[in-house]
Design a protein around this motif. Sequence first.
Motif, PDB file in Angstrom:
ATOM      1  N   PHE A  11      39.316  37.122  48.120  1.00 38.28           N
ATOM      2  CA  PHE A  11      39.371  38.151  47.089  1.00 38.28           C
ATOM      3  C   PHE A  11      38.454  39.312  47.432  1.00 38.28           C
ATOM      4  O   PHE A  11      38.835  40.477  47.335  1.00 38.28           O
ATOM      5  CB  PHE A  11      38.986  37.551  45.734  1.00 38.28           C
ATOM      6  CG  PHE A  11      38.698  38.567  44.683  1.00 38.28           C
ATOM      7  CD1 PHE A  11      39.734  39.262  44.071  1.00 38.28           C
ATOM      8  CD2 PHE A  11      37.395  38.849  44.311  1.00 38.28           C
ATOM      9  CE1 PHE A  11      39.469  40.207  43.104  1.00 38.28           C
ATOM     10  CE2 PHE A  11      37.129  39.783  43.343  1.00 38.28           C
ATOM     11  CZ  PHE A  11      38.167  40.467  42.746  1.00 38.28           C
ATOM     12  N   LEU A  12      37.220  39.005  47.853  1.00 38.08           N
ATOM     13  CA  LEU A  12      36.284  40.073  48.215  1.00 38.08           C
ATOM     14  C   LEU A  12      36.737  40.821  49.465  1.00 38.08           C
ATOM     15  O   LEU A  12      36.505  42.027  49.594  1.00 38.08           O
ATOM     16  CB  LEU A  12      34.889  39.502  48.412  1.00 38.08           C
ATOM     17  CG  LEU A  12      34.187  39.025  47.145  1.00 38.08           C
ATOM     18  CD1 LEU A  12      32.829  38.429  47.500  1.00 38.08           C
ATOM     19  CD2 LEU A  12      34.033  40.145  46.152  1.00 38.08           C
ATOM     20  N   ALA A  13      37.385  40.146  50.380  1.00 40.28           N
ATOM     21  CA  ALA A  13      37.854  40.797  51.606  1.00 40.28           C
ATOM     22  C   ALA A  13      38.951  41.813  51.320  1.00 40.28           C
ATOM     23  O   ALA A  13      39.081  42.800  52.046  1.00 40.28           O
ATOM     24  CB  ALA A  13      38.357  39.743  52.590  1.00 40.28           C
ATOM     25  N   THR A  14      39.719  41.610  50.252  1.00 37.10           N
ATOM     26  CA  THR A  14      40.768  42.581  49.928  1.00 37.10           C
ATOM     27  C   THR A  14      40.189  43.900  49.448  1.00 37.10           C
ATOM     28  O   THR A  14      40.851  44.933  49.530  1.00 37.10           O
ATOM     29  CB  THR A  14      41.722  42.039  48.851  1.00 37.10           C
ATOM     30  OG1 THR A  14      40.982  41.724  47.691  1.00 37.10           O
ATOM     31  CG2 THR A  14      42.457  40.809  49.356  1.00 37.10           C
ATOM     32  N   LEU A  27      33.472  43.690  40.497  1.00 39.12           N
ATOM     33  CA  LEU A  27      32.455  42.773  39.982  1.00 39.12           C
ATOM     34  C   LEU A  27      32.949  42.021  38.745  1.00 39.12           C
ATOM     35  O   LEU A  27      32.709  40.821  38.598  1.00 39.12           O
ATOM     36  CB  LEU A  27      31.176  43.540  39.653  1.00 39.12           C
ATOM     37  CG  LEU A  27      30.402  44.069  40.852  1.00 39.12           C
ATOM     38  CD1 LEU A  27      29.217  44.905  40.393  1.00 39.12           C
ATOM     39  CD2 LEU A  27      29.944  42.927  41.720  1.00 39.12           C
ATOM     40  N   ILE A  28      33.653  42.708  37.855  1.00 38.16           N
ATOM     41  CA  ILE A  28      34.170  42.041  36.658  1.00 38.16           C
ATOM     42  C   ILE A  28      35.230  41.009  37.034  1.00 38.16           C
ATOM     43  O   ILE A  28      35.250  39.890  36.510  1.00 38.16           O
ATOM     44  CB  ILE A  28      34.718  43.077  35.666  1.00 38.16           C
ATOM     45  CG1 ILE A  28      33.558  43.886  35.081  1.00 38.16           C
ATOM     46  CG2 ILE A  28      35.512  42.413  34.555  1.00 38.16           C
ATOM     47  CD1 ILE A  28      33.983  45.076  34.261  1.00 38.16           C
ATOM     48  N   ALA A  29      36.111  41.367  37.955  1.00 37.97           N
ATOM     49  CA  ALA A  29      37.137  40.412  38.393  1.00 37.97           C
ATOM     50  C   ALA A  29      36.500  39.203  39.088  1.00 37.97           C
ATOM     51  O   ALA A  29      36.933  38.069  38.893  1.00 37.97           O
ATOM     52  CB  ALA A  29      38.124  41.103  39.331  1.00 37.97           C
ATOM     53  N   ASP A  31      33.518  38.018  38.439  1.00 35.99           N
ATOM     54  CA  ASP A  31      32.913  37.206  37.383  1.00 35.99           C
ATOM     55  C   ASP A  31      33.949  36.367  36.652  1.00 35.99           C
ATOM     56  O   ASP A  31      33.697  35.216  36.293  1.00 35.99           O
ATOM     57  CB  ASP A  31      32.174  38.090  36.383  1.00 35.99           C
ATOM     58  CG  ASP A  31      30.899  38.662  36.953  1.00 35.99           C
ATOM     59  OD1 ASP A  31      30.397  38.105  37.951  1.00 35.99           O
ATOM     60  OD2 ASP A  31      30.407  39.657  36.399  1.00 35.99           O
ATOM     61  N   ILE A  32      35.125  36.928  36.407  1.00 36.35           N
ATOM     62  CA  ILE A  32      36.187  36.181  35.733  1.00 36.35           C
ATOM     63  C   ILE A  32      36.644  35.011  36.605  1.00 36.35           C
ATOM     64  O   ILE A  32      36.835  33.887  36.113  1.00 36.35           O
ATOM     65  CB  ILE A  32      37.359  37.113  35.380  1.00 36.35           C
ATOM     66  CG1 ILE A  32      36.929  38.084  34.285  1.00 36.35           C
ATOM     67  CG2 ILE A  32      38.586  36.320  34.941  1.00 36.35           C
ATOM     68  CD1 ILE A  32      37.926  39.185  34.016  1.00 36.35           C
ATOM     69  N   ILE A  33      36.794  35.246  37.894  1.00 37.96           N
ATOM     70  CA  ILE A  33      37.195  34.170  38.809  1.00 37.96           C
ATOM     71  C   ILE A  33      36.124  33.081  38.847  1.00 37.96           C
ATOM     72  O   ILE A  33      36.430  31.888  38.785  1.00 37.96           O
ATOM     73  CB  ILE A  33      37.459  34.730  40.218  1.00 37.96           C
ATOM     74  CG1 ILE A  33      38.706  35.604  40.212  1.00 37.96           C
ATOM     75  CG2 ILE A  33      37.594  33.608  41.242  1.00 37.96           C
ATOM     76  CD1 ILE A  33      38.923  36.365  41.497  1.00 37.96           C
ATOM     77  N   ALA A  34      34.864  33.479  38.904  1.00 40.14           N
ATOM     78  CA  ALA A  34      33.775  32.503  38.949  1.00 40.14           C
ATOM     79  C   ALA A  34      33.705  31.693  37.657  1.00 40.14           C
ATOM     80  O   ALA A  34      33.487  30.477  37.691  1.00 40.14           O
ATOM     81  CB  ALA A  34      32.449  33.216  39.195  1.00 40.14           C
ATOM     82  N   TYR A  35      33.902  32.342  36.520  1.00 42.41           N
ATOM     83  CA  TYR A  35      33.849  31.625  35.241  1.00 42.41           C
ATOM     84  C   TYR A  35      34.934  30.564  35.155  1.00 42.41           C
ATOM     85  O   TYR A  35      34.666  29.413  34.797  1.00 42.41           O
ATOM     86  CB  TYR A  35      33.984  32.610  34.080  1.00 42.41           C
ATOM     87  CG  TYR A  35      34.113  31.931  32.746  1.00 42.41           C
ATOM     88  CD1 TYR A  35      33.006  31.374  32.127  1.00 42.41           C
ATOM     89  CD2 TYR A  35      35.348  31.826  32.118  1.00 42.41           C
ATOM     90  CE1 TYR A  35      33.114  30.728  30.909  1.00 42.41           C
ATOM     91  CE2 TYR A  35      35.469  31.179  30.897  1.00 42.41           C
ATOM     92  CZ  TYR A  35      34.348  30.646  30.293  1.00 42.41           C
ATOM     93  OH  TYR A  35      34.479  30.008  29.101  1.00 42.41           O
TER      94      TYR A  35
END
Length: 81
Positions: A11-14, A27-29, A31-35
């Motif tokens: 996700f971060l690589a995209t 950053l918000i996306a 955080d949502i994935i991590a939650y």
Amino acid sequence: AAFITVLFVLFLATFWNSSVENTAFILIAGDIIAYFSVNPYLLSLVEWRYAMAEEAQALMHSSPVMTSALKCALTLSICFM
């Protein structure tokens, strides 16, 4: 956990060369994935506590307070790793 980590890295690589204006969205996306990745593990901790209390009651020589203290120490050590 490794599968979630790989997906988060992908996700971060995209968004590697994205503009500065998209930083908040990334950053918000993230955080949502991590939650939603951690949430099932957090929900299972409560059930584990009840199972350990029942196990401590079943073992006559075991103290429920000591079992809870050991479990709490184990959980905190896993969280801080």
